[in-house]
Each structure stands twice: as structure tokens, then as C-alpha cells.
Enzyme design. Structure first.
Site, PDB file in Angstrom:
ATOM      1  N   LYS A  85       0.848  -1.188   0.000  1.00 30.14           N
ATOM      2  CA  LYS A  85       0.000   0.000   0.000  1.00 30.14           C
ATOM      3  C   LYS A  85       0.884   1.239   0.000  1.00 30.14           C
ATOM      4  O   LYS A  85       2.039   1.209   0.424  1.00 30.14           O
ATOM      5  CB  LYS A  85      -0.928   0.006   1.217  1.00 30.14           C
ATOM      6  CG  LYS A  85      -1.992  -1.075   1.165  1.00 30.14           C
ATOM      7  CD  LYS A  85      -2.963  -0.935   2.326  1.00 30.14           C
ATOM      8  CE  LYS A  85      -4.034  -2.011   2.281  1.00 30.14           C
ATOM      9  NZ  LYS A  85      -4.982  -1.910   3.420  1.00 30.14           N
ATOM     10  N   HIS A 119       1.616   6.822   2.712  1.00 27.38           N
ATOM     11  CA  HIS A 119       0.937   8.108   2.546  1.00 27.38           C
ATOM     12  C   HIS A 119       1.087   8.980   3.790  1.00 27.38           C
ATOM     13  O   HIS A 119       1.728   8.584   4.784  1.00 27.38           O
ATOM     14  CB  HIS A 119      -0.545   7.886   2.204  1.00 27.38           C
ATOM     15  CG  HIS A 119      -1.284   7.040   3.199  1.00 27.38           C
ATOM     16  ND1 HIS A 119      -1.599   7.468   4.464  1.00 27.38           N
ATOM     17  CD2 HIS A 119      -1.793   5.780   3.083  1.00 27.38           C
ATOM     18  CE1 HIS A 119      -2.265   6.532   5.103  1.00 27.38           C
ATOM     19  NE2 HIS A 119      -2.395   5.490   4.298  1.00 27.38           N
ATOM     20  N   HIS A 122       0.777   7.963   7.454  1.00 28.23           N
ATOM     21  CA  HIS A 122       1.867   7.293   8.164  1.00 28.23           C
ATOM     22  C   HIS A 122       2.852   8.290   8.769  1.00 28.23           C
ATOM     23  O   HIS A 122       3.773   7.887   9.486  1.00 28.23           O
ATOM     24  CB  HIS A 122       2.642   6.368   7.202  1.00 28.23           C
ATOM     25  CG  HIS A 122       1.829   5.254   6.638  1.00 28.23           C
ATOM     26  ND1 HIS A 122       1.534   5.155   5.295  1.00 28.23           N
ATOM     27  CD2 HIS A 122       1.223   4.192   7.222  1.00 28.23           C
ATOM     28  CE1 HIS A 122       0.803   4.081   5.083  1.00 28.23           C
ATOM     29  NE2 HIS A 122       0.595   3.480   6.237  1.00 28.23           N
TER      30      HIS A 122
END
Length: 574
Positions: free
Chosen positions: A129, A132, A135
Site C-alpha cells: 500500500k 501516505h 503514516h
């Protein structure tokens, strides 16, 4: 010099019934130095002494003043219910500056954590994933705490508990087998994986059987299905290549990259331990630990199909980590939304009578908010952290080209300042508060921002360079100077007071798991220094110039030390 201890010695003969340590702990620093450099509140004495606090304070001050004061103490006065102590400013300047320069890059360190181990579980993105902006909080808060605890003498272990297992991966595997293209994924990496992950949820809304297929894949992989495991290993390697680029840019590394999958073959033993403790019961076909007595929902350990859950893996990981590291603290830096999850599995470990369970703590933080609201990976609505960092660096470079066109290494400085701005913006407020994103505020070189602190540090370096000041000569200046009266003014004293408090702010940041305490300190020091610089010319060419430069050098040292603890570079030129 530890002034609180020294002041307690002055007070103790007049407070015979109060333990010395209690006196020390009661001594405060007033927010305004005009109200005293230190103060002792007398309100708690009123009942025992049967007097009003102002009367007690007046008697204490008068009693202390009856005898000659030590050279470092100028006067003692009472005001309201406080005994106010005023230090001898030149003596204070000498002591603080000597302390800062003697310790230099180690100023603010302590040995309070010597012989102790602290684990910090942070960052921990989900494999395949996008890394982004959601995080960002765990990554920079976790790293700042890592640095702060390390500075306090702890053996600090950073753990990147990668999300490389579970239902979400089953969904991705199902999506890859149905719509994935290996060549496209090799070429574009996580971007291609995100597209098929989003498509899975779009298709699952129309065909719910896809969710069951995804769950079945997880169970099959847990049972050793090689087809699924081979794809999983491949996707993990692609993801880590992209994540490492971000970590390199942020200056972050980890001692452990053990993700969720590491515990696959250890969970059975952990579940058996829970069962032996008598805690595991059946509920609607699932295996749970009942936490109703502790005012929490049941903690799910095994699903009806025998599959494990987040709590199963986290309990197993905690047991393994204690066996490996014998930690004194184990911190988990994750979003506030996961508060219940941590409370549940901490409680399970406590009920299993592991004494170390009490040393585990959840360190929650708020959301990263844009005007458009929260992000969603399943809908593809994310802002990649790489794009945020790139944009911040690009905007910083534009500012540098406009304001400092002759600056050497513009790109390098823009990288340091742009990334520092993003980190400082995250760490500026208490971690539990939501972070509202604003380019204008974040990159303001004159506001309460990272660039402002970095610019102030660069200013100290510029002043010393213009003066031809050699920091290695500081010890000579300190040993030869007998009169520090030039630094006895209010502006200099405020800078010195903050320098003196730096070690305490680091300790407070560690105790409360709050890097923002250090961030706010750096803002206060930068503001105090700029006020001093505007009020008192440094490069005077007379005998006082060298003494002021010693103060400038001390500020430079502390700003650099503080920025590094937050994970931010301290450029010498901007």
C-alpha cells in the site's frame, strides 16, 4: 549547578519538618523572571503552620536574608504566597555557558536510562500500500521518541512492525490473480497494486463472495500454500524498496523489521498459553477472552474458521519481544483510533499474569487533516508521503532562490528545510491533537515553524563566521573571563534561562512521550535569541564581543542538538 538543590539547602533549616526532596520538588520557575528566577510556594504550609501563605513567605524570606547569601544568589523576596529567589546573573551566565560548552554535542544527555531497554514500535506501513501522509505521525513521532530516549541513556530498539499479513493481503492477492499484470507491477510498483486493491472493493460491493475468497486465501497461506506465499514474498520486496527510499530521506533506520508474518508459526503456541491460563472461551464459534469485567468488548483471538486476528499477532509479538529484549518499556506509536485494540490485548497479557505487561504503553496521536477531510486507501483517496515531501522541498527551493539567490548548495538546503518543515509541523502540537495542514504556515520562515528554528541556527553560525570566531577558543574565553556583567541584562538572561532548562525539557518529553515539548522549547529559544540579537549588538569589536559570542555559540549548540533529537537537520547557511 543544580539550583533547585542549592535553593533547597537555603530553605531546609527553616522548614525542619519537611523532607529535603519535597522541598526540591516544590521549587518552581516562574513564567516571568521579573517574579523571581525560582520560587517556593507556601500554600501547602498554611494548615500546619496556621498562618496565611503570604505571612509564611515573608517570614521565610526574612529568615534566609538574615545570613549572608552565597555568591550565586543575589536576593530573596516574598510576594503573595511565594518566596522568590533572584540569582546573581553574571554568575549564572558563567555556570550555564561553561556547562553547555563543556558538554557540547552531549549537552542535555542524561544517564537516567542506563542499563534499561525501551522498544518503540512505529511507522509500520502495510505492505503493498502507498506510504501516505497518514503514516507521517507514527513515523516522525516514533523517531523523535527514539532519539530522545536514546539521549536519555536507554538502549533503544526501533521496531518496524510491517503489516505484511492478514485479510487486506488476502484481498490484494485475490485482486492480483484476477486483474493483476506482473510487468506493470514490476514497473510502477505500489501504484499498480493500489489500482487493483481499489478495484477489489469496487467489485466486492457488487459481488460479496470476493470477501470470502480473500479470507480463504489468508487461511491457505497460513497453512503453507506456496502459490500465495511466492506472490506475497514478491510483493513484499517491491514494497520495501519504495519504503526504504522514504526512510533514507527522513534519516530513519530500524533495529527490527519483523512484520506480522514473522509470527505465523508462533501464534499457535501463544494461543495455547492463553488457553492454559483459563481465559479462552467460545463465543458464536469464535475463541475470545471475555473483558466485560474490565468494561471492554471481548478480545477476539481466533475466528470461527480458525484464522487469527490482529490481537492474536500482537499478543504473540509482545511475548516474543520480551523474550528477545527483556524490555523495561515497550511503546506502540499508532493512531488514537486504535486505542481500544491496545487496551484489550494489554489487558489479556496482564490477565495472563505477565509482570512485564504493565510496562507496555500505547502512544496515540491525532489525524493529519486536509481541507478535503480524511483519507481512504480502499477508495484510492490518499496523498503519498513522497509527493508531500517533494512538494515541500520544491516550495522551499523557490523561497531560497527568491530570498538567498547566492546561497551555495541550494538544493541540499532546500531538502533539509523542506523535510524539516514537514516533520516540525507534525511535532509542533501535542501528539493527540489533529494536525491541520497549511503550506503557508508550515514554510513560514518567521513563524513558529521548523524553518524559523533552522534559520535562527543558521544566523548563529553566520554571526560566528563574520566574527572569525573559532568555537574551539570558547574554553579559553570561559577560563579567562572573570566578569560576565555584559550578559546580566534581561534579554541575555532569558536566553541563558532557556539554555539551562534544555536538559529538563528533554526529560519531560521522554516522561510524557511528547516531542512537542521539545519543539516548543526550540521556538522559545529561537525567539529569545532573536530578541537578544536585536537588542544587543554582538559584533562590537570590543572586549565584550567575545563574551557575547560565547552565548551565540551556546545557542547554536542547543538548537542543533534539539533539532537533531526531532529528526531535523540544522543547516549552517540558509
Amino acid at each position: 549547578m543544580e539550583y533547585k538543590q542549592a535553593l533547597a539547602i537555603q530553605l531546609s533549616p527553616h522548614l525542619a519538618d519537611i523532607p529535603h526532596v519535597d522541598i526540591i520538588n516544590s521549587i518552581e520557575q516562574p513564567p516571568n523572571s521579573q517574579m523571581g528566577h525560582f520560587a517556593y510556594p507556601c500554600f501547602r504550609l498554611a494548615k500546619a503552620m496556621r498562618k496565611a501563605p503570604p505571612a509564611i513567605a515573608a517570614e521565610l524570606a526574612a529568615s534566609i536574608m538574615e545570613k549572608p547569601l552565597p555568591a550565586w544568589l543575589q536576593s530573596v523576596e516574598s510576594a503573595g504566597g511565594y518566596v522568590n529567589f533572584y540569582l546573581d546573573k553574571p554568575s549564572f551566565a558563567s555556570r550555564v555557558l561553561e556547562n553547555v560548552h563543556n558538554q557540547n554535542q552531549n549537552y542535555g544527555r542524561s544517564g537516567i536510562g542506563d542499563g534499561k531497554v525501551v522498544l518503540i514500535d512505529y511507522s509500520s506501513p502495510n505492505i503493498a500500500k502507498q506510504f501516505h501522509v497518514g503514516h507521517l505521525g507514527t513515523t516522525v513521532i516514533g523517531r523523535a521518541l527514539y532519539n530522545i530516549f536514546n539521549y536519555q541513556g536507554y538502549e533503544t530498539i526501533g521496531i518496524n512492525y510491517l503489516g505484511d499479513w492478514g485479510t487486506s493481503f488476502g484481498k490484494l492477492l485475490t485482486a492480483y490473480l484476477k486483474w493483476g499484470n506482473k510487468e506493470e507491477i514490476e514497473e510502477t510498483g505500489i501504484e499498480a497494486l493500489t489500482r487493483i486493491y481499489v478495484r477489489f472493493h469496487e467489485e466486492a460491493d457488487k459481488d460479496p463472495s470476493l470477501e470470502e475468497e480473500a479470507r480463504n486465501w489468508v487461511v491457505k497461506m497460513e497453512n503453507g500454500n506456496e502459490e500465495g506465499l511466492a506472490i506475497w514474498r514478491w510483493l513484499c520486496s517491491i514494497s520495501m524498496r519504495e519504503y526504504q527510499k522514504i526512510y533514507d530521506r527522513l534519516g530513519i533506520n530500524f533495529e527490527s523489521y519483523r512484520g506480522e508474518s514473522y509470527y505465523n508459526d508462533k501464534m499457535e503456541a501463544a494461543v495455547e498459553e492463553i488457553r492454559k491460563s483459563g481465559l479462552l472461551i467460545e463465543s458464536n464459534g469464535a475463541q475470545v477472552v471475555d473483558l466485560e469485567e474490565h468494561k471492554m468488548p471481548p478480545c477476539l483471538i481466533l475466528r470461527r474458521d480458525g484464522g487469527t486476528l490482529y490481537a492474536t499477532r500482537d499478543i504473540t509479538a509482545a511475548m516474543d519481544r520480551y523474550a528477545t529484549y527483556r524490555f523495561d518499556k515497550s511503546l506502540y506509536v499508532t493512531a488514537n483510533e486504535q486505542k481500544l485494540h491496545f487496551a484489550q490485548f494489554f489487558k489479556v497479557l496482564e490477565l495472563m499474569e505477565y509482570p512485564w505487561a504493565k510496562n507496555m504503553e500505547h502512544v496515540p496521536y491525532g489525524l493529519f487533516i486536509f481541507d478535503s477531510g480524511k483519507m481512504s486507501t480502499r477508495k484510492g483517496q490518499v496523498i503519498k508521503l513522497k509527493d508531500l515531501l517533494d512538494e515541500s522541498v520544491a516550495k522551499t527551493l523557490d523561497i531560497i532562490r527568491e530570498k538567498s539567490p547566492n546561497l551555495e548548495n541550494k538544493e541540499e538546503v532546500a531538502e533539509q528545510v523542506g523535510i524539516g518543515a514537514v516533520i516540525f509541523n507534525q511535532l509542533y502540537n501535542s501528539r493527540i491533537k489533529d494536525v491541520v495542514f497549511s503550506w503557508e504556515r508550515m514554510l513560514n520562515f518567521e513563524g513558529e515553524t521548523g524553518p524559523y528554528v533552522q534559520y535562527t541556527h543558521a544566523r548563529t553560525c553566520s554571526i560566528m563566521e563574520k566574527a572569525g570566531y573559532d568555537p574551539s577558543s570558547t574554553q579559553t574565553q570561559l577560563s579567562q573571563a572573570t566578569d560576565w556583567e555584559v550578559l546580566a541584562n534581561d534579554e541575555s538572561f532569558e536566553v541563558l534561562r532557556l539554555l539551562y532548562n534544555f536538559p529538563d525539557r528533554i526529560a519531560e518529553s521522554a516522561d510524557k512521550y511528547e516531542p512537542f515539548i521539545l519543539s516548543r522549547f526550540l521556538i522559545a529559544l529561537a525567539q529569545a535569541f532573536n530578541k537578544f540579537y536585536n537588542a544587543h549588538k554582538v559584533l562590537t569589536g570590543d572586549e565584550n564581543q567575545a563574551k557575547r559570542l560565547v552565548l551565540v555559540s551556546a545557542v547554536s549548540i542547543v538548537l542543533e542538538n534539539g533539532l537533531k533529537l526531532l529528526g531535523i537537520s540544522a543547516p549552517k547557511k540558509m
